[in-house]
Scaffold this motif. Structure first.
Motif, PDB file in Angstrom:
ATOM      1  N   ALA A  13       7.077   9.279  13.255  1.00  0.00           N
ATOM      2  CA  ALA A  13       6.373  10.339  13.971  1.00  0.00           C
ATOM      3  C   ALA A  13       6.621  11.655  13.253  1.00  0.00           C
ATOM      4  N   ALA A  14       5.745  12.629  13.538  1.00  0.00           N
ATOM      5  CA  ALA A  14       5.895  13.961  12.969  1.00  0.00           C
ATOM      6  C   ALA A  14       5.696  14.984  14.079  1.00  0.00           C
ATOM      7  N   SER A  15       6.653  15.861  14.240  1.00  0.00           N
ATOM      8  CA  SER A  15       6.521  16.936  15.219  1.00  0.00           C
ATOM      9  C   SER A  15       5.585  18.004  14.676  1.00  0.00           C
ATOM     10  N   CYS A  16       5.022  18.783  15.577  1.00  0.00           N
ATOM     11  CA  CYS A  16       4.098  19.846  15.193  1.00  0.00           C
ATOM     12  C   CYS A  16       4.801  21.196  15.331  1.00  0.00           C
ATOM     13  N   VAL A  17       4.697  22.013  14.309  1.00  0.00           N
ATOM     14  CA  VAL A  17       5.312  23.339  14.370  1.00  0.00           C
ATOM     15  C   VAL A  17       4.273  24.453  14.219  1.00  0.00           C
ATOM     16  N   GLU A  18       3.009  24.090  14.030  1.00  0.00           N
ATOM     17  CA  GLU A  18       1.934  25.073  13.906  1.00  0.00           C
ATOM     18  C   GLU A  18       0.753  24.623  14.754  1.00  0.00           C
ATOM     19  N   PRO A  19       0.668  25.062  16.009  1.00  0.00           N
ATOM     20  CA  PRO A  19      -0.381  24.571  16.910  1.00  0.00           C
ATOM     21  C   PRO A  19      -1.755  25.101  16.554  1.00  0.00           C
ATOM     22  N   GLY A  20      -2.768  24.341  16.969  1.00  0.00           N
ATOM     23  CA  GLY A  20      -4.136  24.812  16.834  1.00  0.00           C
ATOM     24  C   GLY A  20      -4.501  25.708  18.009  1.00  0.00           C
ATOM     25  N   GLY A  21      -5.648  26.314  17.927  1.00  0.00           N
ATOM     26  CA  GLY A  21      -6.050  27.251  18.965  1.00  0.00           C
ATOM     27  C   GLY A  21      -6.421  26.619  20.287  1.00  0.00           C
ATOM     28  N   THR A  22      -6.623  25.299  20.309  1.00  0.00           N
ATOM     29  CA  THR A  22      -7.024  24.634  21.555  1.00  0.00           C
ATOM     30  C   THR A  22      -5.925  23.737  22.119  1.00  0.00           C
ATOM     31  N   CYS A  23      -4.731  23.789  21.557  1.00  0.00           N
ATOM     32  CA  CYS A  23      -3.647  22.903  22.001  1.00  0.00           C
ATOM     33  C   CYS A  23      -3.053  23.341  23.339  1.00  0.00           C
ATOM     34  N   PHE A  24      -2.624  22.368  24.148  1.00  0.00           N
ATOM     35  CA  PHE A  24      -1.860  22.650  25.365  1.00  0.00           C
ATOM     36  C   PHE A  24      -0.885  21.517  25.676  1.00  0.00           C
ATOM     37  N   CYS A  25      -0.381  20.869  24.624  1.00  0.00           N
ATOM     38  CA  CYS A  25       0.506  19.721  24.810  1.00  0.00           C
ATOM     39  C   CYS A  25       1.838  20.114  25.436  1.00  0.00           C
ATOM     40  N   ASP A  72      20.176  23.536  10.293  1.00  0.00           N
ATOM     41  CA  ASP A  72      18.842  22.930  10.197  1.00  0.00           C
ATOM     42  C   ASP A  72      18.377  22.419  11.557  1.00  0.00           C
ATOM     43  N   ARG A  73      19.285  21.873  12.336  1.00  0.00           N
ATOM     44  CA  ARG A  73      18.909  21.392  13.667  1.00  0.00           C
ATOM     45  C   ARG A  73      18.501  22.559  14.560  1.00  0.00           C
ATOM     46  N   VAL A  74      19.219  23.667  14.448  1.00  0.00           N
ATOM     47  CA  VAL A  74      18.864  24.861  15.216  1.00  0.00           C
ATOM     48  C   VAL A  74      17.509  25.403  14.773  1.00  0.00           C
ATOM     49  N   ALA A  75      17.271  25.415  13.458  1.00  0.00           N
ATOM     50  CA  ALA A  75      15.999  25.929  12.929  1.00  0.00           C
ATOM     51  C   ALA A  75      14.826  25.064  13.383  1.00  0.00           C
ATOM     52  N   ALA A  76      15.024  23.747  13.391  1.00  0.00           N
ATOM     53  CA  ALA A  76      13.954  22.844  13.827  1.00  0.00           C
ATOM     54  C   ALA A  76      13.642  23.051  15.303  1.00  0.00           C
ATOM     55  N   ALA A  77      14.686  23.182  16.126  1.00  0.00           N
ATOM     56  CA  ALA A  77      14.474  23.420  17.556  1.00  0.00           C
ATOM     57  C   ALA A  77      13.764  24.745  17.788  1.00  0.00           C
ATOM     58  N   ALA A  78      14.103  25.757  17.003  1.00  0.00           N
ATOM     59  CA  ALA A  78      13.453  27.059  17.132  1.00  0.00           C
ATOM     60  C   ALA A  78      11.976  26.974  16.750  1.00  0.00           C
ATOM     61  N   ALA A  79      11.677  26.183  15.705  1.00  0.00           N
ATOM     62  CA  ALA A  79      10.281  26.029  15.281  1.00  0.00           C
ATOM     63  C   ALA A  79       9.453  25.361  16.371  1.00  0.00           C
ATOM     64  N   LEU A  80      10.022  24.356  17.022  1.00  0.00           N
ATOM     65  CA  LEU A  80       9.314  23.690  18.110  1.00  0.00           C
ATOM     66  C   LEU A  80       9.127  24.634  19.293  1.00  0.00           C
ATOM     67  N   GLY A  81      10.132  25.451  19.561  1.00  0.00           N
ATOM     68  CA  GLY A  81      10.015  26.415  20.650  1.00  0.00           C
ATOM     69  C   GLY A  81       8.932  27.443  20.391  1.00  0.00           C
ATOM     70  N   ARG A  82       8.849  27.920  19.152  1.00  0.00           N
ATOM     71  CA  ARG A  82       7.794  28.879  18.807  1.00  0.00           C
ATOM     72  C   ARG A  82       6.422  28.243  18.919  1.00  0.00           C
ATOM     73  N   CYS A  83       6.324  26.980  18.517  1.00  0.00           N
ATOM     74  CA  CYS A  83       5.049  26.271  18.599  1.00  0.00           C
ATOM     75  C   CYS A  83       4.598  26.143  20.051  1.00  0.00           C
ATOM     76  N   ALA A  84       5.524  25.762  20.926  1.00  0.00           N
ATOM     77  CA  ALA A  84       5.181  25.629  22.343  1.00  0.00           C
ATOM     78  C   ALA A  84       4.780  26.972  22.939  1.00  0.00           C
ATOM     79  N   GLY A  85       5.513  28.023  22.575  1.00  0.00           N
ATOM     80  CA  GLY A  85       5.222  29.345  23.118  1.00  0.00           C
ATOM     81  C   GLY A  85       3.929  29.945  22.624  1.00  0.00           C
TER      82      GLY A  85
END
Length: 223
Positions: free
Chosen positions: A1-13, A65-78
């Motif tokens: 699997a691959a996590s997403c760190v750059e959402p599209g404009g229509t995402c709401f996952c 690196d684990r902290v950076a990855a979690a931060a990237a996911l948080g920014r993506c969600a936000g």
């Protein structure tokens, strides 16, 4: 699997709890770290994944690196502007089968099926028969179909869902309510592909908002 760190404009996952990071069901999950030298954090999710990581000789990721990855996911969600509460949406759809909001969205719908063809969880199908030109062989195959097609609900005497409003209601209700009842999770992943590819600009989250407004105005209920 691959996590997403750059959402599209229509995402709401993020609001549905289906992303942007994978939570289960994977052997290995890759999350791209955008800070500094671009690299991937690999998360092990199974014994098979662990064996593969060991075979590749992957080193244990540093805490940074684990902290950076979690931060990237948080920014993506936000960064996702759209939101949809799965429990509230399922209950609302169940209460709003007779809402006038279905007719309003149907006036824009082209019944083209772009939403179902772009949806990662749509699975409706039909069957077709093929006969050779010499009549010596025939075969039956399953073909991907769309519930927006008039013939999808055809039974003897005519289609069950003859109107666009009924077909749109069927799709939304299946995505948000009925699959949740059947399988414990909504049929919508929040990917936003149906919004992106709809030539009429129909937005699933806006449809839910319209149902909520109609209910607040005293319209809705059973058809």
């Amino acid at each position: 699997a691959a996590s997403c760190v750059e959402p599209g404009g229509t995402c709401f996952c993020a609001s549905l709890g289906t992303g942007p990071g994978a939570r289960e069901g994977f052997d290995l999950c890759l999350t791209e770290i955008l800070e500094g030298e671009r690299r991937f954090l690999v998360e092990v999710g199974s014994e098979a994944g662990d064996a593969l990581a060991r075979e590749m000789g992957l080193p244990r990721a540093p805490a940074a690196d684990r902290v950076a990855a979690a931060a990237a996911l948080g920014r993506c969600a936000g960064a996702q502007a759209r939101r949809l509460d799965p429990e509230a949406a399922a209950a609302l759809v169940g209460r709003s089968l007779g809402s006038p909001a279905w007719e309003a969205v149907a006036r824009r719908c082209l019944s083209c099926g772009a939403c179902t063809l772009s949806c990662p969880t749509c699975f409706c199908s039909t069957t077709g028969d093929q006969l050779s030109l010499d009549g010596g062989a025939c075969g039956r195959t399953a073909c991907w179909d769309s519930c927006f097609a008039l013939g999808h609900s055809y039974v003897h005497g005519g289609p069950v869902r003859a109107t666009l409003a009924a077909r749109h209601r069927q799709w939304v209700a299946h995505k948000l309510a009925w699959q949740r009842e059947q399988h414990g999770a909504p049929g919508c992943t929040g990917c936003g592909r149906c919004i992106t590819w709809c030539p009429a600009g129909i937005d699933l989250t806006e449809t839910v908002a319209a149902l909520r407004q109609a209910e607040a105005a005293g319209a809705g209920g059973r058809p």
